[in-house]
Design a protein around this motif. Structure first.
Motif, mmCIF file in Angstrom:
data_model
loop_
_atom_site.group_PDB
_atom_site.id
_atom_site.type_symbol
_atom_site.label_atom_id
_atom_site.label_comp_id
_atom_site.label_asym_id
_atom_site.label_seq_id
_atom_site.Cartn_x
_atom_site.Cartn_y
_atom_site.Cartn_z
ATOM 1 N N ALA A 235 0.839 -1.206 0.000
ATOM 2 C CA ALA A 235 0.000 0.000 0.000
ATOM 3 C C ALA A 235 0.876 1.259 0.000
ATOM 4 C CB ALA A 235 -0.934 -0.002 1.209
ATOM 5 N N SER A 238 2.950 1.565 -3.348
ATOM 6 C CA SER A 238 2.166 1.968 -4.516
ATOM 7 C C SER A 238 1.688 3.416 -4.346
ATOM 8 C CB SER A 238 0.993 1.012 -4.751
ATOM 9 O OG SER A 238 0.202 0.862 -3.600
ATOM 10 N N PHE A 239 1.446 3.821 -3.097
ATOM 11 C CA PHE A 239 1.130 5.233 -2.818
ATOM 12 C C PHE A 239 2.292 6.104 -3.283
ATOM 13 C CE2 PHE A 239 0.861 9.135 -0.575
ATOM 14 C CZ PHE A 239 -0.439 9.321 -0.145
ATOM 15 N N ALA A 269 -3.045 3.327 -4.082
ATOM 16 C CA ALA A 269 -2.887 2.420 -2.937
ATOM 17 C C ALA A 269 -4.193 1.670 -2.675
ATOM 18 C CB ALA A 269 -2.459 3.201 -1.699
#
Lengths: 306, 306
Positions: A235, A238-239, A269
């Motif tokens: 998360a 990807s953020f 995310a």
């Protein structure tokens, strides 16, 4: 699509168990998540990482198919970094079951000549001394974002502080921000972090979203409300990838671009955690991102006028 | 200023200790915080509560000076409800040191005839059976908001569920939403709560702000970032008061008004916790609220366009 982005960090094979299922030896790693996320928005994305002989060629093919430059990915003798973890009901709490650093233990980021002029740089979570080593090899970057984790805060604090003095922005979660500064209040913690050097502090708060703190700038993005988080792994990465990819695509880091990048990061995310590994990112399209970005802005909209 | 608001709940004398100081036997109570907050926006505000003979007249004079109708406040033989609590570094965690219900133990809300047509109703945190008793005395309210707490969820669940089937909106914090539904995910929990009857569920998340869930409506407001929380007491009640006061002032509960009310609630709560007791609310003006509302909207702004 904008300016080149350099991403340095881990490439891994993950085994993950969550309340919604499990996956064994699937594609993972901070640089992997971040580069695939960034590739939705910007090009070229240049990766520096290391994999072992066992790393499936299909994963490299997938990354290449996204226009990701793998010149800087070393294929070393030995096994790929493996992480194994489990999540309970709280998607914010990963329990690490096993870590095998393997070839990642000797990771020594050497930038190909073609990477040395990369204006946008994401130093994913690695040893802060290695993060500085990367910076030593880059010519005049315009934006350097460093991620980190509790391990470095607790065991390499001085080294980390040295690195922070050389980056534009640091990304950490709320617990890490508190641990680094000794301040519980996140606004105070962000000020203390910015006093260490970074122009901006980006504090992630899991399901509660994230906040960006700069001089005369505070932005809060809610987490996109999902009914089911299938696998929280990646998360944060990807953020970060969606965030820096958006800035690189715009070629600017003004207030307008930062606000937008923060929202895009939260959206990417939120998609990522809908499936195991990078499964959701594989099929994600710009149109999906734009639609959810619109929804997220509606959620954050607080009406007009007095 | 808009439509009448009826507020039913505790009036108290609080003793509070926080890392920033302490206060003894100061004005407190859910109905007190909520009515003063609501009085910034709407009029008349009608209060139903009970105080003891020891309740200082100056407090009643203060409330009256805000245009708050005290016809429904009973002055009973005995001592006023007293709460004593302490906060550590985490402003979200109150430690109750002592509770003396005193005259509040026999609280029996009886509405004066002049209160029975009150279109906006806030049932602050009291026994859910008493909340229903209040509803039995009101003619055709337009919006009924019920607050509650873990004690009722754990010890009077059936009673609480009966009350929820009769209200428009329930306000609870994230831990309470999870406890009531057995669901960790707040989006799922909100859906389960709405299935019990309320059209809207408003979930407070302390420093992380609050979320409003309705059919086809999800709104998230960040907590206003403060560097110092002097006394968290009354944050939820001043939020609820600012929220319902804003809706009553508009005389509408459309999407636009709900978004605005949510932001105003967060702003009023953020002012309230800057000082002990109701000290900050005493001097707070509409202009202060409007200015911070503008700042909060900037913080929540996620840029435009794709």
């Amino acid at each position: 699509m904008g300016e080149p982005v350099l991403i340095v960090g881990s490439m891994a094979l993950d085994s993950v168990k969550t309340p919604h299922g499990q996956a064994r030896d699937v594609l993972g790693g901070a640089a992997t998540y971040a580069s695939v996320a960034a590739s939705l928005f910007a090009s070229p994305i240049r990766v520096v990482g290391v994999v072992g002989r066992d790393f499936p060629q299909e994963h490299l093919d997938f990354l290449a198919s996204r226009g990701i430059d793998l010149t800087g990915v070393e294929k070393a003798n030995g096994q790929t970094f493996r992480w194994s973890g489990a999540y309970g009901d709280d998607p914010n709490e990963a329990k690490t079951l096993d870590t095998q650093l393997n070839v990642f233990a000797d990771f020594n980021p050497v930038l190909p000549e073609s990477y040395r002029e990369s204006p946008y740089v994401l130093l994913a979570n690695i040893d802060p001394a290695l993060q500085r080593k990367v910076l030593d090899q880059i010519r005049a970057p315009r934006l350097v974002i460093a991620d980190t984790m509790n391990y470095w805060i607790e065991n390499r604090r001085d080294d980390l502080v040295k690195t922070l003095s050389r980056v534009s922005m640091v990304i950490l979660n709320d617990a890490e921000a508190r641990s680094l500064t000794g301040e519980r209040n996140l606004t105070v913690a962000a000020r203390a972090i910015r006093a260490m050097g970074p122009r901006w502090a980006l504090i992630k708060k899991g399901e509660h979203g994230a906040m960006l703190f700069g001089e005369d700038l505070t932005v809060s993005v809610p987490g996109f409300p999902l009914e089911r988080v299938k696998d929280p792994t990646g998360a944060g990465d990807s953020f970060a990838g969606g965030f820096i990819g958006t800035l690189a695509a715009e070629g600017k880091t003004g207030e307008r671009e930062l606000r937008r990048a923060l929202a895009v990061g939260a959206v990417v995310a939120s998609f990522n955690i809908e499936e195991f590994s990078l499964e959701r990112l594989r099929t994600l399209r710009r149109g999906d991102v734009d639609q959810r970005l619109h929804e997220l802005r509606r959620i954050a909209h607080l009406g007009e006028g007095n």
